[in-house]
Structure formats: C-alpha cells, structure tokens
Design a protein around this motif. Structure first.
Motif, short mmCIF file in Angstrom:
data_model
loop_
_atom_site.label_atom_id
_atom_site.label_comp_id
_atom_site.label_asym_id
_atom_site.label_seq_id
_atom_site.Cartn_x
_atom_site.Cartn_y
_atom_site.Cartn_z
N HIS A 154 49.54 47.96 38.10
CA HIS A 154 48.74 47.45 37.09
C HIS A 154 48.51 45.79 37.45
CE1 HIS A 154 48.29 50.83 34.49
NE2 HIS A 154 49.52 50.81 34.50
N TYR A 155 48.94 45.53 38.64
CA TYR A 155 49.16 44.28 39.05
C TYR A 155 47.95 43.97 40.13
CZ TYR A 155 52.80 43.21 35.99
OH TYR A 155 53.61 43.06 35.02
N LEU A 156 47.63 42.86 40.42
CA LEU A 156 46.94 42.26 41.56
C LEU A 156 47.42 41.28 42.27
CD1 LEU A 156 43.23 41.96 40.13
CD2 LEU A 156 44.15 44.07 41.37
N ARG A 157 47.55 41.34 43.70
CA ARG A 157 48.14 40.46 44.31
C ARG A 157 46.87 39.60 45.41
NH1 ARG A 157 52.78 38.30 46.26
NH2 ARG A 157 54.08 39.96 45.44
N LEU A 158 46.86 38.32 45.07
CA LEU A 158 45.66 37.63 45.57
C LEU A 158 46.35 36.80 46.89
CD1 LEU A 158 44.97 37.96 42.67
CD2 LEU A 158 43.53 36.14 42.80
N TYR A 159 45.78 36.96 47.92
CA TYR A 159 46.13 36.27 49.22
C TYR A 159 45.05 35.18 49.38
CZ TYR A 159 48.91 40.55 49.95
OH TYR A 159 49.74 41.74 49.71
N HIS A 160 45.82 33.93 49.74
CA HIS A 160 44.92 32.82 49.95
C HIS A 160 45.64 32.05 51.06
CE1 HIS A 160 48.16 30.94 47.28
NE2 HIS A 160 48.05 32.00 46.34
N SER A 161 45.12 30.97 51.23
CA SER A 161 45.56 29.92 52.36
C SER A 161 46.98 29.57 52.09
CB SER A 161 44.67 28.77 52.45
OG SER A 161 44.57 28.03 51.35
N ALA A 162 47.57 29.39 50.87
CA ALA A 162 48.80 29.14 50.69
C ALA A 162 49.86 29.92 50.28
CB ALA A 162 48.97 28.02 49.49
N GLY A 163 49.50 31.18 50.59
CA GLY A 163 50.49 32.31 50.33
C GLY A 163 49.67 33.36 49.25
N SER A 164 50.18 33.90 48.46
CA SER A 164 49.76 34.78 47.61
C SER A 164 50.29 34.59 46.15
CB SER A 164 50.32 36.13 47.99
OG SER A 164 51.48 36.52 48.01
N ASP A 165 49.54 35.40 45.08
CA ASP A 165 50.01 34.99 43.79
C ASP A 165 49.69 36.41 42.95
OD1 ASP A 165 51.02 32.46 42.87
OD2 ASP A 165 49.16 31.99 44.12
N MET A 166 50.27 36.66 42.05
CA MET A 166 50.19 38.03 41.31
C MET A 166 49.70 37.84 39.82
SD MET A 166 51.46 40.88 43.23
CE MET A 166 52.11 42.15 42.04
N ILE A 167 48.74 38.69 39.67
CA ILE A 167 48.21 38.55 38.08
C ILE A 167 48.14 39.93 37.47
CG2 ILE A 167 46.84 36.31 38.74
CD1 ILE A 167 44.22 38.55 38.58
N HIS A 168 48.46 40.17 36.50
CA HIS A 168 48.38 41.40 35.58
C HIS A 168 47.09 41.73 35.15
CE1 HIS A 168 49.14 44.26 32.29
NE2 HIS A 168 50.18 44.56 32.72
N GLN A 169 46.37 42.68 35.91
CA GLN A 169 45.02 43.15 35.65
C GLN A 169 44.70 44.17 36.63
OE1 GLN A 169 40.48 40.67 35.03
NE2 GLN A 169 42.46 39.56 35.09
N SER A 170 43.71 45.04 36.29
CA SER A 170 43.32 46.05 37.09
C SER A 170 41.94 45.68 37.97
CB SER A 170 42.81 47.12 36.26
OG SER A 170 41.39 46.98 35.62
N LEU A 171 42.24 46.23 39.08
CA LEU A 171 41.10 45.78 40.24
C LEU A 171 39.73 46.18 39.83
CD1 LEU A 171 41.07 44.99 43.12
CD2 LEU A 171 40.59 47.56 43.80
N SER A 172 39.37 47.18 38.85
CA SER A 172 38.05 47.49 38.63
C SER A 172 37.90 46.39 37.39
CB SER A 172 37.78 48.77 37.82
OG SER A 172 38.91 48.88 36.70
N ALA A 173 38.32 46.05 36.79
CA ALA A 173 38.11 44.96 35.50
C ALA A 173 37.92 43.65 36.36
CB ALA A 173 39.20 44.94 34.36
N PHE A 174 38.65 43.24 37.35
CA PHE A 174 38.68 42.00 37.94
C PHE A 174 37.60 41.86 38.76
CE2 PHE A 174 40.07 38.80 41.27
CZ PHE A 174 40.33 37.87 40.60
N ALA A 175 36.98 43.28 39.58
CA ALA A 175 35.88 43.17 40.37
C ALA A 175 34.66 42.90 39.62
CB ALA A 175 35.77 44.46 41.04
N LYS A 176 34.72 43.18 38.21
CA LYS A 176 33.31 42.90 37.52
C LYS A 176 33.07 41.28 37.55
CE LYS A 176 33.74 47.07 34.93
NZ LYS A 176 33.84 47.98 33.65
#
Length: 232
Positions: A154-176
């Motif tokens: 139920h979490y997403l890891r967002l990879y970015h230029s400074a590393g990564s961060d986690m958020i509590h959200q589903s991929l399908s909901a976030f994709a919208k």
C-alpha cells in the motif's frame, strides 16, 4: 495583469474576513474559496487548484502542516499566524512567506509581489507533493525530479535525483493524478518519460527502459501495445 486565485484557511472567521478585506483593497487577487477547518479545506484546495494558499497553523483537529501533508495539489503557500515560533519550520517546508497577525497591508502587498515573481518563473505550474516528517514538518517534492514510481503493497517509493521517498497510497489512485509526462509501464511501476535514457526492444512486444543511475525497467506486453500506439 491576471488576478491571483487564492484560498484562505483559518479557523477564525474574523481573520478570514480581515484578510479578504486587505486583499480586496490591494487588488489583483481573486478569493475563490475559504475554509474554517483543515478537513473541509483539503478537498476544496484539490478541486479549485488555486495559485496561492493563505494558511493558518494552529487550528483545531488538523494543523496547517498536517493539512499540507494530505494535499494532492500543492499551491504556493503563505502561512498567516499569531505565533512566531513556527517560522523556521514553515520555511523548511518551503512556504513562500510567513505573515504575522495582525497582517499589515504593506507587508501583504510585498508578499503578493513575491508570489507573482515566483509564478512568473514557472512557465507551467509545478506538480509537487508535500512529504511530512516525524517531527510535524516536511518538504515539497517536485514531480519533475521523479523518474520512477514503484509500488510496495500500500506504499509507493518515488525515486528522484536526491534519492527516494515513500508515501502511503496505491499506484492506481496516484496514477490518476499524474499528467501525460508519466507513463505506467506495468502493474507496479510508472516512469517519467523525459527521464528515459535508452529504449531497447524485448520479446513479446516488451521494452527495456534505462533510467538515471543505470536502472533498467520493463514495459509489459499489454502496456507495450499502448506504448507503440503512442510512440511508434
């Protein structure tokens, strides 16, 4: 000069009235919404997508910092409060300004000038998230810096230029909530298209995408059919 669209969130009705009056007097602002609670403000801000949010910090239930952590759309933020002890934390979460009550007209006018300068730098509005920390503060993360979004339960890891961060959200909901600069490549991953450094063809209509740092991810067979319609 286009009016700034603004939302005011403050649990004190008189404070909202006074700020509205000052903004009307200065001119160049359009109050498109207001709320006396953070709970009601969250869907209001996400739906109206204002240029600017005037936000109190100390409110019953959910405070201003907690409100920011729950927004899907983060406008420019100006904190308006009677307490000065939150100033450092406010700028740590990248608030544009910090106004002390009672707000003075000249000081507010200077803030609006700063807002316009910031907006003029943006050719298009930045899509960003507020990521809270355990101390009640947090930071804004611009999605323009994210190259990969990967689901873990139920979490997403967002990879970015400074590393990564986690958020509590589903991929399908976030994709919208994402625009067309992002593409879902399989059931568990989304990439930012401009971050793709190399594209290789695999069997069964799949593709191998090379991302920053050399990581390779795979476009699935079903998503590969969509990919070809878009890019081939």
């Amino acid at each position: 000069m286009t009016d700034l669209s603004c939302v005011i969130v403050d649990d004190e009705r008189l404070a909202r009235v006074e700020l509205t009056s000052l903004l009307t007097e200065i001119g160049g602002c359009r109050i498109i919404g207001e709320s006396g609670t953070a709970r009601a403000a969250i869907p209001l801000i996400d739906s109206l997508r204002p240029d600017l949010l005037f936000l109190d910090i100390n409110m019953p239930g959910t405070n201003g910092f907690e409100l920011l952590s729950q927004l899907n759309y983060c406008p420019l933020v100006v904190f308006v409060t009677a307490y000065d002890q939150y100033a450092i934390k406010a700028f740590e979460v990248h608030a544009l300004d910090y106004l002390m009550k009672p707000v003075r007209s000249q000081r507010l006018a200077a803030t609006l000038t700063l807002v316009r300068e910031r907006l003029s730098v943006r050719a298009t509005p930045l899509h960003q998230l507020f990521l809270p920390d355990k101390d009640g503060g947090g930071k804004f993360l611009s999605l323009e810096n994210v190259h990969l979004i990967r689901t873990y339960d139920h979490y997403l890891r967002l990879y970015h230029s400074a590393g990564s961060d986690m958020i509590h959200q589903s991929l399908s909901a976030f994709a919208k909530k994402l625009d067309t600069t992002f593409f879902q490549i399989n059931r568990s991953e989304i990439v930012r298209l401009e971050a793709v450094q190399n594209i290789g063809k695999l069997s069964r209509g799949r593709y191998a995408l090379t991302l920053p740092g050399g990581e390779v991810v795979t476009v699935s067979e079903s998503r590969g059919r969509v990919w070809r319609k878009m890019f081939d």
